[in-house]
Design a protein around this motif. Structure first.
Motif, PDB file in Angstrom:
ATOM      1  N   LYS A  32       0.860  -1.181   0.000  1.00  0.00           N
ATOM      2  CA  LYS A  32       0.000   0.000   0.000  1.00  0.00           C
ATOM      3  C   LYS A  32       0.896   1.230   0.000  1.00  0.00           C
ATOM      4  CE  LYS A  32      -4.119  -1.979   2.162  1.00  0.00           C
ATOM      5  NZ  LYS A  32      -5.156  -1.837   3.211  1.00  0.00           N
ATOM      6  N   PHE A  33       0.629   2.141  -0.929  1.00  0.00           N
ATOM      7  CA  PHE A  33       1.489   3.312  -1.116  1.00  0.00           C
ATOM      8  C   PHE A  33       0.994   4.507  -0.296  1.00  0.00           C
ATOM      9  CE2 PHE A  33       2.695   0.631  -4.566  1.00  0.00           C
ATOM     10  CZ  PHE A  33       4.020   0.956  -4.826  1.00  0.00           C
ATOM     11  N   GLN A  34       1.923   5.386   0.025  1.00  0.00           N
ATOM     12  CA  GLN A  34       1.584   6.567   0.818  1.00  0.00           C
ATOM     13  C   GLN A  34       0.484   7.400   0.169  1.00  0.00           C
ATOM     14  OE1 GLN A  34       4.803   9.040   2.313  1.00  0.00           O
ATOM     15  NE2 GLN A  34       6.246   7.337   2.121  1.00  0.00           N
ATOM     16  N   ASN A  35       0.498   7.510  -1.154  1.00  0.00           N
ATOM     17  CA  ASN A  35      -0.492   8.343  -1.844  1.00  0.00           C
ATOM     18  C   ASN A  35      -1.688   7.528  -2.337  1.00  0.00           C
ATOM     19  OD1 ASN A  35       1.350   7.151  -3.704  1.00  0.00           O
ATOM     20  ND2 ASN A  35       0.812   8.650  -5.286  1.00  0.00           N
ATOM     21  N   ASN A  36      -2.048   6.492  -1.570  1.00  0.00           N
ATOM     22  CA  ASN A  36      -3.203   5.668  -1.927  1.00  0.00           C
ATOM     23  C   ASN A  36      -4.496   6.483  -1.849  1.00  0.00           C
ATOM     24  OD1 ASN A  36      -4.890   4.939   0.714  1.00  0.00           O
ATOM     25  ND2 ASN A  36      -2.728   5.056   1.274  1.00  0.00           N
ATOM     26  N   PRO A  37      -5.580   6.045  -2.517  1.00  0.00           N
ATOM     27  CA  PRO A  37      -6.814   6.838  -2.552  1.00  0.00           C
ATOM     28  C   PRO A  37      -7.564   6.924  -1.224  1.00  0.00           C
ATOM     29  CG  PRO A  37      -6.712   5.306  -4.403  1.00  0.00           C
ATOM     30  CD  PRO A  37      -5.631   4.911  -3.447  1.00  0.00           C
ATOM     31  N   GLN A  38      -7.195   6.110  -0.240  1.00  0.00           N
ATOM     32  CA  GLN A  38      -7.923   6.137   1.027  1.00  0.00           C
ATOM     33  C   GLN A  38      -7.383   7.213   1.967  1.00  0.00           C
ATOM     34  OE1 GLN A  38      -7.626   1.952   2.215  1.00  0.00           O
ATOM     35  NE2 GLN A  38      -9.654   1.552   1.351  1.00  0.00           N
ATOM     36  N   HIS A  39      -6.174   7.036   2.449  1.00  0.00           N
ATOM     37  CA  HIS A  39      -5.559   8.023   3.354  1.00  0.00           C
ATOM     38  C   HIS A  39      -4.139   7.559   3.664  1.00  0.00           C
ATOM     39  CE1 HIS A  39      -4.992  10.809   6.718  1.00  0.00           C
ATOM     40  NE2 HIS A  39      -6.148  11.379   6.392  1.00  0.00           N
ATOM     41  N   PRO A  40      -3.166   8.485   3.786  1.00  0.00           N
ATOM     42  CA  PRO A  40      -1.807   8.058   4.156  1.00  0.00           C
ATOM     43  C   PRO A  40      -1.763   7.305   5.486  1.00  0.00           C
ATOM     44  CG  PRO A  40      -1.795  10.330   3.391  1.00  0.00           C
ATOM     45  CD  PRO A  40      -3.237   9.931   3.516  1.00  0.00           C
ATOM     46  N   ARG A  41      -2.674   7.638   6.406  1.00  0.00           N
ATOM     47  CA  ARG A  41      -2.637   7.007   7.721  1.00  0.00           C
ATOM     48  C   ARG A  41      -3.013   5.530   7.706  1.00  0.00           C
ATOM     49  NH1 ARG A  41      -5.424  11.442  11.847  1.00  0.00           N
ATOM     50  NH2 ARG A  41      -3.631  12.871  11.991  1.00  0.00           N
ATOM     51  N   VAL A  42      -3.611   5.051   6.617  1.00  0.00           N
ATOM     52  CA  VAL A  42      -3.931   3.621   6.599  1.00  0.00           C
ATOM     53  C   VAL A  42      -2.656   2.788   6.650  1.00  0.00           C
ATOM     54  CG1 VAL A  42      -6.112   4.004   5.371  1.00  0.00           C
ATOM     55  CG2 VAL A  42      -4.066   3.345   4.076  1.00  0.00           C
ATOM     56  N   LEU A  43      -1.520   3.354   6.231  1.00  0.00           N
ATOM     57  CA  LEU A  43      -0.260   2.629   6.343  1.00  0.00           C
ATOM     58  C   LEU A  43       0.139   2.470   7.809  1.00  0.00           C
ATOM     59  CD1 LEU A  43      -0.293   3.640   3.337  1.00  0.00           C
ATOM     60  CD2 LEU A  43       2.211   3.742   3.493  1.00  0.00           C
ATOM     61  N   VAL A  44      -0.053   3.540   8.582  1.00  0.00           N
ATOM     62  CA  VAL A  44       0.179   3.460  10.033  1.00  0.00           C
ATOM     63  C   VAL A  44      -0.729   2.408  10.637  1.00  0.00           C
ATOM     64  CG1 VAL A  44       0.059   4.711  12.217  1.00  0.00           C
ATOM     65  CG2 VAL A  44       0.858   5.882  10.153  1.00  0.00           C
ATOM     66  N   ASN A  45      -2.005   2.472  10.281  1.00  0.00           N
ATOM     67  CA  ASN A  45      -2.988   1.546  10.845  1.00  0.00           C
ATOM     68  C   ASN A  45      -2.622   0.098  10.529  1.00  0.00           C
ATOM     69  OD1 ASN A  45      -4.208   3.982  11.373  1.00  0.00           O
ATOM     70  ND2 ASN A  45      -5.900   3.700   9.939  1.00  0.00           N
ATOM     71  N   LYS A  75      10.345   3.024 -14.429  1.00  0.00           N
ATOM     72  CA  LYS A  75      10.534   1.935 -15.374  1.00  0.00           C
ATOM     73  C   LYS A  75       9.334   0.987 -15.455  1.00  0.00           C
ATOM     74  CE  LYS A  75      14.721   2.999 -16.666  1.00  0.00           C
ATOM     75  NZ  LYS A  75      15.028   3.378 -18.076  1.00  0.00           N
ATOM     76  N   THR A  76       8.357   1.138 -14.551  1.00  0.00           N
ATOM     77  CA  THR A  76       7.207   0.232 -14.515  1.00  0.00           C
ATOM     78  C   THR A  76       5.949   1.008 -14.865  1.00  0.00           C
ATOM     79  OG1 THR A  76       8.306  -0.996 -12.716  1.00  0.00           O
ATOM     80  CG2 THR A  76       5.979  -1.491 -13.139  1.00  0.00           C
ATOM     81  N   ALA A  77       5.429   0.793 -16.056  1.00  0.00           N
ATOM     82  CA  ALA A  77       4.314   1.598 -16.556  1.00  0.00           C
ATOM     83  C   ALA A  77       3.064   1.468 -15.714  1.00  0.00           C
ATOM     84  CB  ALA A  77       4.010   1.196 -18.010  1.00  0.00           C
ATOM     85  N   ASP A  78       2.870   0.310 -15.091  1.00  0.00           N
ATOM     86  CA  ASP A  78       1.611   0.026 -14.397  1.00  0.00           C
ATOM     87  C   ASP A  78       1.614   0.453 -12.931  1.00  0.00           C
ATOM     88  OD1 ASP A  78      -1.005  -0.931 -14.671  1.00  0.00           O
ATOM     89  OD2 ASP A  78      -0.492  -2.835 -13.735  1.00  0.00           O
ATOM     90  N   LEU A  79       2.693   1.049 -12.440  1.00  0.00           N
ATOM     91  CA  LEU A  79       2.752   1.452 -11.030  1.00  0.00           C
ATOM     92  C   LEU A  79       2.095   2.821 -10.863  1.00  0.00           C
ATOM     93  CD1 LEU A  79       6.184   0.279  -9.568  1.00  0.00           C
ATOM     94  CD2 LEU A  79       3.903  -0.202  -8.671  1.00  0.00           C
ATOM     95  N   ASP A  80       0.759   2.825 -10.940  1.00  0.00           N
ATOM     96  CA  ASP A  80       0.021   4.068 -10.749  1.00  0.00           C
ATOM     97  C   ASP A  80      -1.272   3.792 -10.007  1.00  0.00           C
ATOM     98  OD1 ASP A  80      -1.573   2.851 -12.650  1.00  0.00           O
ATOM     99  OD2 ASP A  80      -1.291   4.353 -14.187  1.00  0.00           O
ATOM    100  N   LEU A  81      -1.988   4.866  -9.685  1.00  0.00           N
ATOM    101  CA  LEU A  81      -3.220   4.800  -8.902  1.00  0.00           C
ATOM    102  C   LEU A  81      -4.323   5.529  -9.663  1.00  0.00           C
ATOM    103  CD1 LEU A  81      -1.528   5.794  -5.535  1.00  0.00           C
ATOM    104  CD2 LEU A  81      -2.267   3.486  -6.129  1.00  0.00           C
ATOM    105  N   ASP A  82      -5.530   4.985  -9.589  1.00  0.00           N
ATOM    106  CA  ASP A  82      -6.662   5.525 -10.327  1.00  0.00           C
ATOM    107  C   ASP A  82      -7.549   6.323  -9.372  1.00  0.00           C
ATOM    108  OD1 ASP A  82      -8.784   6.119 -11.945  1.00  0.00           O
ATOM    109  OD2 ASP A  82      -9.271   4.038 -12.454  1.00  0.00           O
ATOM    110  N   PHE A  83      -7.637   7.632  -9.590  1.00  0.00           N
ATOM    111  CA  PHE A  83      -8.467   8.507  -8.768  1.00  0.00           C
ATOM    112  C   PHE A  83      -9.759   8.917  -9.479  1.00  0.00           C
ATOM    113  CE2 PHE A  83      -4.407   8.725  -6.727  1.00  0.00           C
ATOM    114  CZ  PHE A  83      -4.677   8.938  -5.384  1.00  0.00           C
ATOM    115  N   GLY A  84     -10.174   8.122 -10.436  1.00  0.00           N
ATOM    116  CA  GLY A  84     -11.422   8.391 -11.133  1.00  0.00           C
ATOM    117  C   GLY A  84     -11.232   9.269 -12.347  1.00  0.00           C
ATOM    118  N   ASN A  85     -11.120  10.558 -12.127  1.00  0.00           N
ATOM    119  CA  ASN A  85     -10.963  11.485 -13.252  1.00  0.00           C
ATOM    120  C   ASN A  85      -9.500  11.758 -13.600  1.00  0.00           C
ATOM    121  OD1 ASN A  85     -10.508  12.862 -10.903  1.00  0.00           O
ATOM    122  ND2 ASN A  85     -11.556  14.739 -11.529  1.00  0.00           N
ATOM    123  N   TYR A  86      -8.590  11.121 -12.881  1.00  0.00           N
ATOM    124  CA  TYR A  86      -7.167  11.230 -13.240  1.00  0.00           C
ATOM    125  C   TYR A  86      -6.404  10.057 -12.623  1.00  0.00           C
ATOM    126  CZ  TYR A  86      -6.178  12.891  -8.469  1.00  0.00           C
ATOM    127  OH  TYR A  86      -6.065  12.989  -7.109  1.00  0.00           O
TER     128      TYR A  86
END
Length: 295
Positions: A32-45, A75-86
């Motif tokens: 789970k990445f820091q800039n995930n769509p839920q919240h950075p704190r979910v990593l702490v949790n 180098k990895t094209a698929d390492l991204d996150l989908d925020f709906g409109n971007y």
């Protein structure tokens, strides 16, 4: 010390949009990445709850801090996150990694079992311990579990995953409700006949040493909570205070309209004011006792 992520394997399902990645230690991690769509704190949790659950003897995956380099992301094209409109590239740096249940070896893993197979799960009794844990940590989501068996095994074992909504996800508050943090199907609670079935996990939660909590918190990267140590310490203090309320919170679930424990043998305890007697350590906890512990 962080495990370095060296290869993306595939995307994973779920609101945090995790990626399955291979680490330098040879294990596959759900990251789970820091800039995930839920919240950075979910990593702490995730890290805090997973390691606390392991400390009280529950079956959870091994978790690590996983470092993903800027080079690998580029180098990895698929390492991204989908925020709906971007879409947004995954952020380089330190992230949360949970070892893939069952690993990459042959076997069978499922997130759903029919009732006849669910009743045969080898560690079905742990759902009681996990219920106590989720009430303690105020898991705002339904309890999640995956089931795995090796190729020659006949019965599955449950592993409890996805703790990002403990402490009410990014809110870090404790809004208790009887049906929060429970598994969707009552069959996992059918074997519960009294308080003895919550052991040894319930007593371990109630007796968890404060030093153990702070030791785990010391392993959380500051960038996951924006360096705000005071709020993290307050979360820790609240958890310590709640150790003595877990039986009360389980009782609220037991008395709910869901009627989760049909085989409970004992009559309801006299609840008085609705609070159970405080354990012996309670008088040592006072406002601000741990303030500055993580500074």
């Amino acid at each position: 010390m962080a495990v370095e992520g060296v290869q993306q394997i595939r995307r994973m399902r779920g609101g945090a949009q995790s990626h399955l990645m291979l680490g330098t230690d040879g294990h596959a991690y759900v990251v789970k990445f820091q800039n995930n769509p839920q919240h950075p704190r979910v990593l702490v949790n995730e890290l805090l709850a997973t390691r606390l659950a392991k400390a009280v003897g529950l079956t959870v995956p091994t978790c690590e801090v996983v470092e993903v380099s800027e080079w690998l992301i580029k180098k990895t094209a698929d390492l991204d996150l989908d925020f709906g409109n971007y879409r947004e590239r995954c952020k380089p740096g330190l992230h949360f990694g949970s070892q893939l249940v069952g690993g990459l070896m042959p076997g069978q893993t499922a997130d759903y079992l029919p009732e006849e197979r669910l009743e045969e799960v080898r560690n079905l009794e742990e759902f009681a311990g996990m219920l106590a844990f989720d009430k303690w940590t105020c898991n705002a989501n339904g309890r999640q579990a995956v089931f795995h068996k090796r190729t020659r095994e006949k019965r599955y074992a449950a592993t409890f995953i996805d703790h990002g909504h403990c402490f009410d996800a990014g809110e870090w508050r404790f809004v208790d409700a009887p049906l929060r943090g429970v598994y969707a199907r009552n069959i996992v609670y059918r074997q519960i006949t009294g308080w003895k079935d919550f052991e040894p996990w319930l007593s371990r939660i109630e007796a968890l040493a404060a030093d153990k909590l702070w030791e785990i918190m010391d392993t959380i990267p500051p960038e996951w909570y924006d360096g705000n140590a005071e709020e993290l310490e307050l979360l820790g203090e609240r958890l310590l205070e709640r150790r003595g309320r877990v039986r009360e919170l389980i009782t609220d679930f037991r008395e709910s309209s869901r009627e989760p424990f049909p085989n409970w043998e004992r009559p309801l305890e006299e609840r008085g004011t609705g609070r159970f007697a405080e354990p012996e350590w309670a008088d040592t906890l006072h406002e601000g006792k741990f303030r500055g512990r993580l500074m």
